[in-house]
Scaffold this motif. Structure first.
Motif, short mmCIF file in Angstrom:
data_model
loop_
_atom_site.label_atom_id
_atom_site.label_comp_id
_atom_site.label_asym_id
_atom_site.label_seq_id
_atom_site.Cartn_x
_atom_site.Cartn_y
_atom_site.Cartn_z
N PHE A 170 0.85 -1.18 0.00
CA PHE A 170 0.00 0.00 0.00
C PHE A 170 0.89 1.24 0.00
CE2 PHE A 170 0.82 -1.36 4.30
CZ PHE A 170 1.18 -0.19 4.97
N LEU A 171 0.29 2.38 -0.30
CA LEU A 171 1.03 3.64 -0.22
C LEU A 171 0.98 4.16 1.21
CD1 LEU A 171 0.18 5.55 -3.51
CD2 LEU A 171 1.86 3.76 -3.07
N LEU A 172 2.08 4.72 1.64
CA LEU A 172 2.23 5.10 3.04
C LEU A 172 1.13 6.08 3.50
CD1 LEU A 172 3.84 5.08 5.66
CD2 LEU A 172 5.26 6.92 4.73
N HIS A 173 0.74 7.01 2.63
CA HIS A 173 -0.21 8.05 3.03
C HIS A 173 -1.61 7.79 2.51
CE1 HIS A 173 3.71 10.02 3.58
NE2 HIS A 173 3.10 10.72 4.52
N ASP A 174 -1.83 6.69 1.84
CA ASP A 174 -3.17 6.33 1.39
C ASP A 174 -3.22 4.81 1.29
OD1 ASP A 174 -5.66 5.97 0.28
OD2 ASP A 174 -5.45 7.61 -1.15
N SER A 175 -3.70 4.17 2.36
CA SER A 175 -3.69 2.71 2.43
C SER A 175 -4.63 2.07 1.43
CB SER A 175 -4.06 2.26 3.85
OG SER A 175 -5.37 2.73 4.19
N LEU A 176 -5.49 2.86 0.77
CA LEU A 176 -6.39 2.30 -0.23
C LEU A 176 -5.72 2.16 -1.59
CD1 LEU A 176 -9.68 4.24 0.65
CD2 LEU A 176 -8.90 2.02 1.48
N LEU A 177 -4.54 2.76 -1.76
CA LEU A 177 -3.80 2.65 -3.01
C LEU A 177 -2.62 1.72 -2.82
CD1 LEU A 177 -3.73 6.41 -4.10
CD2 LEU A 177 -5.36 4.63 -4.78
#
Length: 948
Positions: A778-785
């Protein structure tokens, strides 16, 4: 050289250039000259206010004439108001954000600018995230309590956090937190209010909706099928909506009308809708009601169909609305069939001029000839008994036809004046009325304009001052719808000319004060002028024949400035006037003080203004003995590109001479040059802001960096690590040892980074068994991505770029699997990679037969028909010596005596006693020993039947 441009700035390059020529025109030197007409300035209030505060800008610009303004606020917004207001929305964070505001004043073709810096305090970030629930801030089951755990993802360095949970409980107030939990005991829709106070004192609030509920429900019942004739109102009952929390309801009838939208609080028990149109021509010839209930947890949607709305046939007549007597006209049947019923059973009856024509179901056109003029009404009746429930199935339309008499109008006769003058207004022309004419068409030459009565037999016209002189011809024709008659005989009018424009008056424009002089002023002879009219300034007199195209004028010592005018006259009137201004001018006074800065920095522009000089026609500005401005302005703008000491002077001149100069010395300090070259990078890396190949400016004393996130630095070449991702506006302001400042701005992008995470399913497998690796990055600042590039090293020299790859191993062991994830960023060649590792254990799948016959029929099958030993499952690669996979096989008879023992990769008992005589038929006990992938000893025991 001297260049006149619209930048209103004189760019100075100091060089030893001598004065070449001094006249009333501009000189060619190596400088750009701008004539100063406007002194542009402004002020604003408040400064250093929080983002979102309205700032008022007051225009202090001075100057004469028409001035237009353009404000550029530094954030992409502009205004053309004289005194605008503007609200800045600075990026979230702490500290302040600087904006460069530019005011441009335009007078004619010249632009004058000034730039000032506005400081805005940045608002605190109010970001909260809910990583435990999907959708966020919601629980969609009604069992137990809802424990909401939220993460403070706002930018740090705030002084206070205040959370109102929205359920009446005590608020949460603290000066620092990373996570906090709260329990909602009752189902409902709550407004969580998050208020943050930044360390700069600014306050920001954001409201998050918290839903503790469930998927919504809805039911709709009402009329469907064939329900009636348009227009009709139908009512539909709404059920099952009680207990839906935080739900929005949408009801959509696909008949072209707007949808109905309700909240949980105002949803009605029934909805009544009027269908104004029939459903024919729609999708499947019926309407559909779609009802949808939706909240954060999900939605339910139902449909009610078909809803069929009928309508009687629609009679439509298409034809021309005007026809001549005895000319045939065709009426076309463009009727539309009924909606509902049988469209093939529609019948038609035409009613024309008192006659009735029953044509049955035929839609053929009808042609008719009217023999009398006037208005005639045609009607078409459409009938369909299969929709008799809709207005009896009958629809009738009426169509009016204007029948025009076909007689041709006779030629009219014109009366009016025989002559007119150029420019004469309100002349009446009349034509005799003729039978059968309902319109009169006038044919007029260019230069005549009908101002009233157009289309009638009497018109009023104006003659332009530029119409051709001499004889002009006019005709008129009577007309009606059917015919246009013969034109009248030509009516002739003579157009007499006015005197023409005299053109320019030639003669001297300036006379010096205290002189007595006689001067001649003249024009070209004025065409069509019978008489000349001259006028001269006060105290002056005409000393020649005034009724001529030239005059001699005596200007005495006490002559005054004024205008000389001339125009012609004839019997038609006066012609246009020409004017020549004559100025009586003294020699200008000596120049007084020059106002403006004594010191400034290179790269800065300065405004210099002279005291007003009496009798000045032009102000001549010099810089280092070179002309930098020549014109009527007492102000000059100069941009000093280079340092040094410069001498600026000004004097006035007119046609009678020059006044004495005023001189001012200006010291120009060298200006600093800020070096700013930010490099985009991945989150967590240190940002670099300066160009490593640039040479530092030795003149710089102090540096001030605003990194755009609330942090700053005074180092010459700082590094900075951003605590959040995004695009940041960087400002660098430098100050020289002489107090000169300069600033520049640029942007830097901090890209989000992926976090590598994956799992094996299963994590322990047999040789040859397939395992799948599940990507959970996941992306550190957006766990949905998640990442958009993957690389797996399976630990056995094989690899994959799939997101969720499958893999099987050909020999046992513990394999350390590596996942590398990345996001592709055009500006960063390497992207922003991250790695993680996990172990996969591969074990042996062993099968031992329960009986065998030496020499044939063995349960082992294949090559093992004569022997007994372990059979390995899966696709094997024969291990090398370094893999050390060995099995210890021992066989015992019923007295416990060992009859076979072997340690190897493939131990086999051939049914003999220690390789000697054959063992007798019977049951034997075996023991198999080996070590698994972790080095742990594994022991299997069992019985085998030896058959002979």
């Amino acid at each position: 050289m001297i260049i006149f441009n619209k930048n209103s700035i004189h760019i100075l390059k100091k060089s030893p250039i001598k004065l070449l020529l001094l006249t009333a025109a501009a000189l060619i030197v190596n400088c750009k000259i701008i004539y100063g007409q406007v002194n542009v300035d402004f002020e604003f209030s408040p400064n250093n206010s929080c983002s979102g505060t309205e700032i008022s800008f007051t225009n202090l610009t001075t100057g004469s004439g028409n001035i237009n303004y353009l404000w550029e606020f530094g954030d992409g917004n502009t205004s053309t108001q004289t005194n605008p207001t503007h609200t800045y929305n600075a990026p979230a964070g702490n500290g302040s954000q600087n904006y460069s505001v530019r005011l441009t004043a335009t007078q004619g073709q010249e632009d004058y600018t000034v730039t000032k810096s506005v400081s805005v305090l940045r608002p605190p970030d109010t970001s909260l995230t809910d990583p435990d629930n999907w959708p966020a801030f919601s629980k969609c089951t009604g069992d137990g309590d809802f424990e909401l755990t939220i993460v403070n993802s706002s930018i740090s360095n705030n002084s206070e956090y205040h959370i109102d949970w929205g359920d009446g409980s005590a608020p949460f107030i603290t000066n620092e937190f990373s996570t906090v939990s709260h329990i909602y005991s009752d189902q409902g829709l709550y407004e969580l209010s998050f208020t943050v106070t930044g360390e700069n004192g600014c306050i920001e609030n954001e409201v998050y909706e918290v839903l503790y509920g469930s998927n919504p429900a809805i039911g709709v019942t009402g009329p469907e099928g064939s329900v009636g004739c348009a227009p009709i109102s139908l009512t539909y009952e709404i059920t099952g909506v009680d207990g839906n929390i935080g739900t929005e309801y949408i009801f959509f009838f696909d008949d072209g009308t707007d949808e109905y939208i309700f909240t949980q609080e105002d949803v009605p028990s029934a909805i009544t809708h009027e269908f104004t149109e029939a459903s024919c021509g729609g999708s499947d010839d019926y309407f559909t009601l779609v009802a949808r209930a939706e909240n954060q947890c999900g939605y339910q949607q139902i449909t009610v169909e078909p809803i069929s709305i009928d309508q009687e046939p629609q009679a439509v007549i298409f034809a021309n609305d005007t026809v001549c007597v005895n000319d045939p006209i065709t009426f076309h049947n463009h009727s539309e069939p009924p909606c509902g019923g049988n469209p093939n059973l529609t019948t038609f009856i035409w009613f024309i001029d008192g006659n009735e024509y029953d044509v049955g179901s035929s839609t053929a056109s009808q042609t008719y000839t009217f023999d009398t003029p006037g208005v005639h009404t045609v009607s078409l009746r459409a009938t369909n008994s299969t929709v008799s429930h809709c207005n009896g199935g009958v629809n009738q339309v009426y169509f009016d036809i204007i029948v025009v008499d076909s007689e041709e109008p006779a030629p009219p006769e014109i009366s009016g004046p025989s002559s007119v003058c150029q420019g004469e207004q309100g002349i009446t022309l009349t034509a005799t009325e003729v039978d059968y004419a309902d319109e009169y068409i006038w044919n007029l030459p260019d230069g005549m304009e009908i101002i009233s009565g157009d289309g009638t037999n009497t018109i009023v016209v104006n003659f332009s001052e530029t119409i051709d002189t001499g004889e002009i011809e006019i005709t008129v024709t009577g007309a009606n719808f059917c015919n246009e008659g013969e034109a009248s005989e030509v009516f002739e009018i003579i157009v007499e000319p006015l005197p023409e424009n005299p053109g320019s008056i030639n003669g001297l424009p300036t006379i010096c004060q205290g002189q007595e002089v006689t001067l001649r002023y003249e024009v070209d002879p004025i065409n069509y002028a019978d008489t000349y009219h001259w006028q001269v300034p006060a105290n002056s007199q005409i000393v020649s024949d005034p009724d001529h195209f030239f005059i001699d004028v005596l200007f005495p010592e006490n002559a005054e400035s004024g205008a000389i005018t001339v125009y012609g006259e004839n019997s038609c009137g006066f012609g246009p006037e020409s004017v020549r201004n004559v100025v009586v001018a003294p020699i200008p006074d000596d120049a007084g003080e020059i106002f403006g800065p004594d010191e400034l920095c290179s790269g800065e522009n300065a405004t210099y203004q002279a005291e007003p000089i009496a009798y000045a026609e032009n102000y001549i500005w010099l810089l280092e003995d070179e002309i930098i401005s020549f014109g009527s302005s007492d102000t000059v703008f100069v941009l000093f590109d280079e340092p040094g000491v410069f001498e600026i002077s000004v004097f006035a001149e007119n046609a009678c001479g020059e006044g004495g100069p005023a001189i001012k010395e200006v010291l120009v300090h060298p200006g600093p040059e800020p070096n700013l070259a930010p490099v985009d990078h991945c989150f967590g890396q240190a940002a670099i802001f300066t160009d490593p190949e640039a040479i530092p400016d030795e003149n710089i004393d102090t540096w001030f960096w605003d990194f755009g996130d609330g942090y700053s630095s005074t180092l010459p070449e700082p590094t900075h690590t951003y605590s959040n991702i995004g695009e940041f506006l960087i400002t660098l302001e430098v100050t020289s040892y002489d107090g000169c400042t300069a600033f520049t701005t640029d942007t830097i992008v901090v890209h989000d980074i992926p976090i590598s995470r994956f799992r094996a399913q299963p994590d322990t497998v047999f040789v040859g068994q397939e395992v799948q690796f599940i990507d959970e990055s996941f992306l550190l600042h957006d766990s949905l991505l998640h990442a958009d590039a993957w690389f797996y090293d399976f630990g056995d020299t094989t690899y994959s770029h799939s997101q969720h790859p499958f893999k099987s191993y050909s020999y046992p062991g513990t394999f350390n699997v590596m996942q590398e994830v990345n996001i592709e960023i055009e500006e960063l060649e390497e992207g922003c990679p991250d790695r993680s590792f996990l172990d996969v254990v591969v074990v042996i799948d062993v099968f031992m037969p329960n009986a065998f016959t030496p020499g044939g029929g063995g349960a082992g099958g294949g090559d093992d028909v004569l022997t007994f030993g372990p059979i390995l499952g899966g696709d094997w690669i024969i291990p090398g010596d370094d893999m050390d996979v060995k099995f210890e096989l021992a066989v015992f008879n019923r007295w416990g005596e060992r009859v076979f023992y072997e340690v190897s990769f493939e131990p086999r008992w051939d049914g003999t006693i220690r390789g000697g005589p054959n063992a007798p038929q019977g049951i034997y006990v075996w023991r198999l020993l080996y070590r698994d992938a972790q080095g742990k000893q594994v022991v299997h025991t069992g019985n085998v039947m030896l058959l002979r």
